[in-house]
Design a protein around this motif. Structure first.
Motif, PDB file in Angstrom:
ATOM      1  N   LEU A 228      17.640  48.728 -19.606  1.00  0.00           N
ATOM      2  CA  LEU A 228      18.665  49.579 -19.009  1.00  0.00           C
ATOM      3  C   LEU A 228      17.949  50.517 -18.049  1.00  0.00           C
ATOM      4  N   ALA A 229      18.379  50.549 -16.802  1.00  0.00           N
ATOM      5  CA  ALA A 229      17.695  51.378 -15.818  1.00  0.00           C
ATOM      6  C   ALA A 229      18.703  52.058 -14.907  1.00  0.00           C
ATOM      7  N   PHE A 230      18.439  53.325 -14.632  1.00  0.00           N
ATOM      8  CA  PHE A 230      19.290  54.085 -13.720  1.00  0.00           C
ATOM      9  C   PHE A 230      18.486  54.438 -12.485  1.00  0.00           C
ATOM     10  N   GLN A 231      18.996  54.018 -11.308  1.00  0.00           N
ATOM     11  CA  GLN A 231      18.331  54.265 -10.046  1.00  0.00           C
ATOM     12  C   GLN A 231      19.015  55.420  -9.315  1.00  0.00           C
ATOM     13  N   THR A 232      18.252  56.416  -8.931  1.00  0.00           N
ATOM     14  CA  THR A 232      18.811  57.579  -8.253  1.00  0.00           C
ATOM     15  C   THR A 232      17.706  58.255  -7.461  1.00  0.00           C
ATOM     16  N   ASP A 233      17.997  59.402  -6.863  1.00  0.00           N
ATOM     17  CA  ASP A 233      16.989  60.211  -6.177  1.00  0.00           C
ATOM     18  C   ASP A 233      16.540  61.336  -7.096  1.00  0.00           C
ATOM     19  N   PRO A 234      15.297  61.806  -6.970  1.00  0.00           N
ATOM     20  CA  PRO A 234      14.785  62.823  -7.901  1.00  0.00           C
ATOM     21  C   PRO A 234      15.640  64.077  -7.985  1.00  0.00           C
ATOM     22  N   ASP A 235      16.194  64.513  -6.847  1.00  0.00           N
ATOM     23  CA  ASP A 235      16.990  65.741  -6.872  1.00  0.00           C
ATOM     24  C   ASP A 235      18.372  65.540  -7.477  1.00  0.00           C
ATOM     25  N   LEU A 236      18.762  64.272  -7.724  1.00  0.00           N
ATOM     26  CA  LEU A 236      20.068  63.983  -8.311  1.00  0.00           C
ATOM     27  C   LEU A 236      19.963  63.567  -9.783  1.00  0.00           C
ATOM     28  N   LEU A 237      18.752  63.449 -10.276  1.00  0.00           N
ATOM     29  CA  LEU A 237      18.539  63.005 -11.661  1.00  0.00           C
ATOM     30  C   LEU A 237      18.928  64.116 -12.639  1.00  0.00           C
ATOM     31  N   THR A 238      19.746  63.755 -13.619  1.00  0.00           N
ATOM     32  CA  THR A 238      20.104  64.708 -14.678  1.00  0.00           C
ATOM     33  C   THR A 238      18.842  65.172 -15.395  1.00  0.00           C
ATOM     34  N   LEU A 355      15.442  45.730   5.772  1.00  0.00           N
ATOM     35  CA  LEU A 355      16.228  46.927   6.075  1.00  0.00           C
ATOM     36  C   LEU A 355      17.665  46.571   6.444  1.00  0.00           C
ATOM     37  N   ASP A 356      17.846  45.482   7.201  1.00  0.00           N
ATOM     38  CA  ASP A 356      19.202  45.055   7.565  1.00  0.00           C
ATOM     39  C   ASP A 356      20.010  44.700   6.320  1.00  0.00           C
ATOM     40  N   HIS A 357      19.399  43.940   5.419  1.00  0.00           N
ATOM     41  CA  HIS A 357      20.099  43.529   4.206  1.00  0.00           C
ATOM     42  C   HIS A 357      20.384  44.727   3.306  1.00  0.00           C
ATOM     43  N   LYS A 358      19.414  45.623   3.195  1.00  0.00           N
ATOM     44  CA  LYS A 358      19.595  46.817   2.365  1.00  0.00           C
ATOM     45  C   LYS A 358      20.735  47.679   2.894  1.00  0.00           C
ATOM     46  N   ARG A 359      20.744  47.908   4.198  1.00  0.00           N
ATOM     47  CA  ARG A 359      21.791  48.723   4.818  1.00  0.00           C
ATOM     48  C   ARG A 359      23.158  48.088   4.625  1.00  0.00           C
ATOM     49  N   TYR A 360      23.220  46.761   4.786  1.00  0.00           N
ATOM     50  CA  TYR A 360      24.490  46.051   4.616  1.00  0.00           C
ATOM     51  C   TYR A 360      24.991  46.191   3.180  1.00  0.00           C
ATOM     52  N   PHE A 361      24.104  46.026   2.202  1.00  0.00           N
ATOM     53  CA  PHE A 361      24.531  46.046   0.808  1.00  0.00           C
ATOM     54  C   PHE A 361      25.017  47.426   0.402  1.00  0.00           C
ATOM     55  N   TYR A 362      24.284  48.453   0.765  1.00  0.00           N
ATOM     56  CA  TYR A 362      24.705  49.810   0.403  1.00  0.00           C
ATOM     57  C   TYR A 362      25.994  50.203   1.123  1.00  0.00           C
ATOM     58  N   ALA A 363      26.228  49.638   2.307  1.00  0.00           N
ATOM     59  CA  ALA A 363      27.456  49.959   3.050  1.00  0.00           C
ATOM     60  C   ALA A 363      28.707  49.397   2.382  1.00  0.00           C
ATOM     61  N   GLN A 364      28.534  48.459   1.450  1.00  0.00           N
ATOM     62  CA  GLN A 364      29.691  47.882   0.769  1.00  0.00           C
ATOM     63  C   GLN A 364      30.318  48.847  -0.229  1.00  0.00           C
ATOM     64  N   GLU A 365      29.581  49.893  -0.596  1.00  0.00           N
ATOM     65  CA  GLU A 365      30.090  50.869  -1.555  1.00  0.00           C
ATOM     66  C   GLU A 365      30.570  52.112  -0.810  1.00  0.00           C
ATOM     67  N   GLN A 366      31.897  52.298  -0.753  1.00  0.00           N
ATOM     68  CA  GLN A 366      32.490  53.416  -0.030  1.00  0.00           C
ATOM     69  C   GLN A 366      33.282  54.361  -0.935  1.00  0.00           C
ATOM     70  N   ARG A 367      33.241  54.150  -2.248  1.00  0.00           N
ATOM     71  CA  ARG A 367      34.039  54.981  -3.152  1.00  0.00           C
ATOM     72  C   ARG A 367      33.523  56.412  -3.239  1.00  0.00           C
ATOM     73  N   TRP A 368      32.254  56.606  -2.963  1.00  0.00           N
ATOM     74  CA  TRP A 368      31.672  57.949  -3.027  1.00  0.00           C
ATOM     75  C   TRP A 368      31.011  58.275  -1.683  1.00  0.00           C
ATOM     76  N   SER A 369      31.756  58.141  -0.626  1.00  0.00           N
ATOM     77  CA  SER A 369      31.198  58.298   0.717  1.00  0.00           C
ATOM     78  C   SER A 369      30.677  59.708   0.990  1.00  0.00           C
ATOM     79  N   ASN A 370      31.117  60.683   0.196  1.00  0.00           N
ATOM     80  CA  ASN A 370      30.651  62.056   0.381  1.00  0.00           C
ATOM     81  C   ASN A 370      29.472  62.407  -0.529  1.00  0.00           C
ATOM     82  N   SER A 371      29.085  61.476  -1.384  1.00  0.00           N
ATOM     83  CA  SER A 371      27.964  61.713  -2.284  1.00  0.00           C
ATOM     84  C   SER A 371      26.646  61.644  -1.514  1.00  0.00           C
ATOM     85  N   PRO A 372      25.728  62.588  -1.749  1.00  0.00           N
ATOM     86  CA  PRO A 372      24.432  62.541  -1.055  1.00  0.00           C
ATOM     87  C   PRO A 372      23.695  61.218  -1.235  1.00  0.00           C
ATOM     88  N   PHE A 373      23.771  60.642  -2.447  1.00  0.00           N
ATOM     89  CA  PHE A 373      23.045  59.391  -2.694  1.00  0.00           C
ATOM     90  C   PHE A 373      23.492  58.306  -1.731  1.00  0.00           C
TER      91      PHE A 373
END
Length: 385
Positions: A228-238, A355-373
């Protein structure tokens, strides 16, 4: 007092992980290769996927038959598992499944990374590659048209000096050798906070689940465990998520896929802490009679599931280019310049495609468009300092 040993070789490879071992196995039919690693035993890693196309590389290096034989004879607990697919909740709340049923190379594998690296090390030894571990790189210097590499083998109270025509840095994200000669660029700060738990559920699919501040990953492991792994940024980690098993469990249970795993498991989870999972690259991938390989050259976001395959494929590319140009023996300026230009182009192409593939994949998630992550990953790529 430390003893001193002097050695000569054609190619020194620093780092005996997947990239280093594959490069050594691909080069040993043409050059004298010395393979070095700081650890006597490969380290335990987070659950790793090996893409189906890796079958072709194993076949080319005459490793596939023995690798598959190990799989067939490792009972009752298999060494590695077939990667049957992923259940994905990304861009929508309803999960969907991806699989390799139609892949011409068949299923990939969910590896016990440590076991796989031990297998590669054993093959290197069997094929006459000079292997030195544990040994720490303490100094490198180019002089007299060759490299002088100094190693400390504290276990044997010994210093080893190696004169080599060519050096390959396969030391992973640390790039212990290359960072002395070129800059390393960081494109994000992604980290992975991970744990393992007994695998007691029937569903053997892996899972990816997007959340407001990152994404969860889960997959079965060969040792009857599950990661089980949670991926996030250090400043957003609980705070203390990577230290407090109860807090980690509570956090995971907020999401359906992880909750199902934890609800049926009667054993406590084992936390393994935090590892880097960010996208990084070297400014230059090669220099005077040296090249960087695998994570030392480029490291990928785990969402790509391409880290190990890229290490293997780029090792084969590097070995082919070195042999084609005979760069170990042709050390004059023009030959070195041609090698550096071609290798830089090869790795730059991989990087920009990634980078193209990474950008495309992350762009598919728009439910939290205002989230810093998510905002950080849906903007044009930039360097993080």
């Amino acid at each position: 007092m430390l003893k001193e040993t002097e050695l000569q070789t054609d190619v020194v490879i620093i780092g005996a992980g997947v990239a280093g071992c594959i490069a050594a196995l691909a080069l040993c039919d043409s050059y004298q290769v010395t393979l070095i690693d700081k650890s006597e035993m490969p380290e335990e890693r987070i659950g790793e996927c090996l893409a189906p196309a890796a079958r072709r590389i194993l076949q080319q290096l005459d490793l596939l038959t023995e690798f598959e034989h190990q799989l067939a004879t490792s009972t009752p607990i298999p060494l590695h598992l077939h990667n049957t697919g992923l259940q994905i909740s990304w861009g929508q709340s309803t999960p969907y499944v991806t699989d390799n049923l139609n892949n011409p190379d068949g299923f990939g594998w969910r590896l016990d990374r440590q076991v796989f690296e031990i297998f590669l090390r054993e093959k290197a030894l069997q094929r006459g590659i000079h292997c030195i571990w544990p040994a720490k790189l303490v100094h490198s210097e180019y002089q007299g048209q060759h490299w002088q590499i100094t190693l400390a083998q504290l276990q044997h109270e010994q210093t080893t000096n190696i004169a080599s025509q060519f050096v390959i840095d396969a030391t992973g994200r640390e790039a212990h050798f290359a960072k002395k000669y070129t800059a390393r660029k960081q494109h994000d700060r992604l980290i992975s906070c991970w744990a393992t738990v007994a695998n007691t559920i029937e569903n053997q699919l892996g899972s990816i689940c997007a959340t407001q501040n990152g994404w969860w990953y889960s997959a079965p492991l060969p040792n009857q465990r599950r990661v089980l792994a949670f991926q996030t940024d250090p400043d957003l980690l609980t705070k203390d998520l990577h230290r407090d098993a109860k807090l980690f469990t509570q956090h995971a249970q907020c999401y359906a896929n992880q909750a199902k795993i934890l609800d049926v498991c009667q054993q406590p989870i084992t936390l393994h802490g935090i590892v880097s999972a960010n996208s990084t690259r070297l400014e230059c991938f090669a220099g005077q009679q040296w090249a960087a390989l695998g994570d030392a050259a480029l490291s990928f976001d785990p969402i790509s599931s391409q880290g190990i395959f890229n290490a293997m494929a780029s090792a084969m590319q590097l070995a082919d280019l070195m042999k084609k140009l005979d760069i170990v023996n042709k050390i004059e300026h023009d030959s070195q310049l041609q090698f550096k230009k071609l290798y830089q182009q090869q790795i730059e192409q991989i990087w920009h495609r990634y980078l193209d593939h990474k950008r495309y994949f992350y762009a598919q998630e728009q439910r939290w468009s205002n989230s810093p992550f998510w905002q950080r990953r849906q903007q044009p790529s930039s360097i993080v300092v």
